[in-house]
Design a protein around this motif. Structure first.
Motif, short mmCIF file in Angstrom:
data_model
loop_
_atom_site.label_atom_id
_atom_site.label_comp_id
_atom_site.label_asym_id
_atom_site.label_seq_id
_atom_site.Cartn_x
_atom_site.Cartn_y
_atom_site.Cartn_z
N MET A 1 0.83 5.48 -13.65
CA MET A 1 0.39 4.20 -14.21
C MET A 1 0.84 3.04 -13.33
O MET A 1 0.06 2.12 -13.04
N PHE A 2 2.08 3.09 -12.87
CA PHE A 2 2.59 2.02 -12.01
C PHE A 2 1.88 2.02 -10.66
O PHE A 2 1.58 0.96 -10.11
N SER A 3 1.58 3.21 -10.13
CA SER A 3 0.89 3.27 -8.84
C SER A 3 -0.53 2.73 -8.96
O SER A 3 -1.04 2.08 -8.04
N VAL A 4 -1.18 2.96 -10.10
CA VAL A 4 -2.52 2.40 -10.31
C VAL A 4 -2.45 0.88 -10.38
O VAL A 4 -3.29 0.18 -9.80
N ALA A 5 -1.43 0.34 -11.05
CA ALA A 5 -1.27 -1.12 -11.11
C ALA A 5 -1.08 -1.70 -9.70
O ALA A 5 -1.70 -2.72 -9.35
N LEU A 6 -0.25 -1.05 -8.90
CA LEU A 6 -0.06 -1.50 -7.51
C LEU A 6 -1.36 -1.39 -6.72
O LEU A 6 -1.68 -2.27 -5.93
N TRP A 7 -2.09 -0.31 -6.95
CA TRP A 7 -3.33 -0.10 -6.22
C TRP A 7 -4.35 -1.18 -6.55
O TRP A 7 -5.07 -1.66 -5.68
N LEU A 8 -4.42 -1.58 -7.81
CA LEU A 8 -5.33 -2.66 -8.20
C LEU A 8 -4.93 -3.96 -7.50
O LEU A 8 -5.80 -4.73 -7.06
N ILE B 1 0.84 -1.20 0.00
CA ILE B 1 0.00 0.00 0.00
C ILE B 1 0.87 1.25 0.00
O ILE B 1 0.67 2.18 -0.79
N LEU B 2 1.88 1.27 0.88
CA LEU B 2 2.74 2.45 0.98
C LEU B 2 3.58 2.66 -0.29
O LEU B 2 3.86 3.80 -0.66
N SER B 3 3.95 1.57 -0.96
CA SER B 3 4.68 1.71 -2.22
C SER B 3 3.82 2.42 -3.26
O SER B 3 4.30 3.32 -3.97
N GLY B 4 2.55 2.03 -3.35
CA GLY B 4 1.63 2.68 -4.27
C GLY B 4 1.42 4.14 -3.92
O GLY B 4 1.40 5.01 -4.80
N VAL B 5 1.29 4.43 -2.64
CA VAL B 5 1.09 5.80 -2.18
C VAL B 5 2.31 6.65 -2.49
O VAL B 5 2.19 7.79 -2.97
N CYS B 6 3.50 6.11 -2.24
CA CYS B 6 4.74 6.86 -2.52
C CYS B 6 4.90 7.12 -4.02
O CYS B 6 5.32 8.22 -4.42
#
Length: 121
Positions: A59-66, A7-12
């Motif tokens: 784009m990468f953060s959206v992939a992590l968020w999914l 979660i924190l990786s996506g947020v960062c």
């Protein structure tokens, strides 16, 4: 399994995207929206490396968020996005010399407190 690091990786990454987009738009500069200059603006924005980098981070953060949403409750994960407010405030202050007033610092404190409460299962 503990999904907080994911979660924190996506947020960062999302916060980093904001910083890159800001840097890119500082390079593009102020512009007026009008049909006369729309092509020139699109060319300047689309060709800016910081804008491209920021969109890539998004784009990468959206992939992590999914990935996160497929594993944890949205009511648990979503409040962590507020950490992005903290990161962007600190980065904005450090790199862009933006205002970080007492009221903003107080708000950041309450955001941190809220995230701590949410993260306790």
């Amino acid at each position: 399994m503990n999904y907080i690091p994911l979660i924190l990786s996506g947020v960062c990454l999302n916060a980093l995207a904001q910083v890159f987009l800001k840097k890119g738009m500082l390079m593009v500069g102020y512009f007026d929206f009008s049909l006369v200059n729309i092509a020139q603006i699109i060319f300047k924005v689309a060709g800016n490396p910081f804008i491209i980098l920021g969109l890539g981070c998004y784009m990468f953060s959206v992939a992590l968020w999914l990935l996160v949403l497929s594993r944890v409750e949205v009511s648990f994960a979503y409040p962590f996005l507020s950490i992005g407010y903290i990161l962007t405030a600190i980065i904005g202050y450090s790199f862009f010399h933006e205002n970080l007033s007492i009221s903003r610092l107080t708000g950041i404190f309450f955001i941190c407190l809220g995230v701590v409460f949410i993260s306790k299962r």
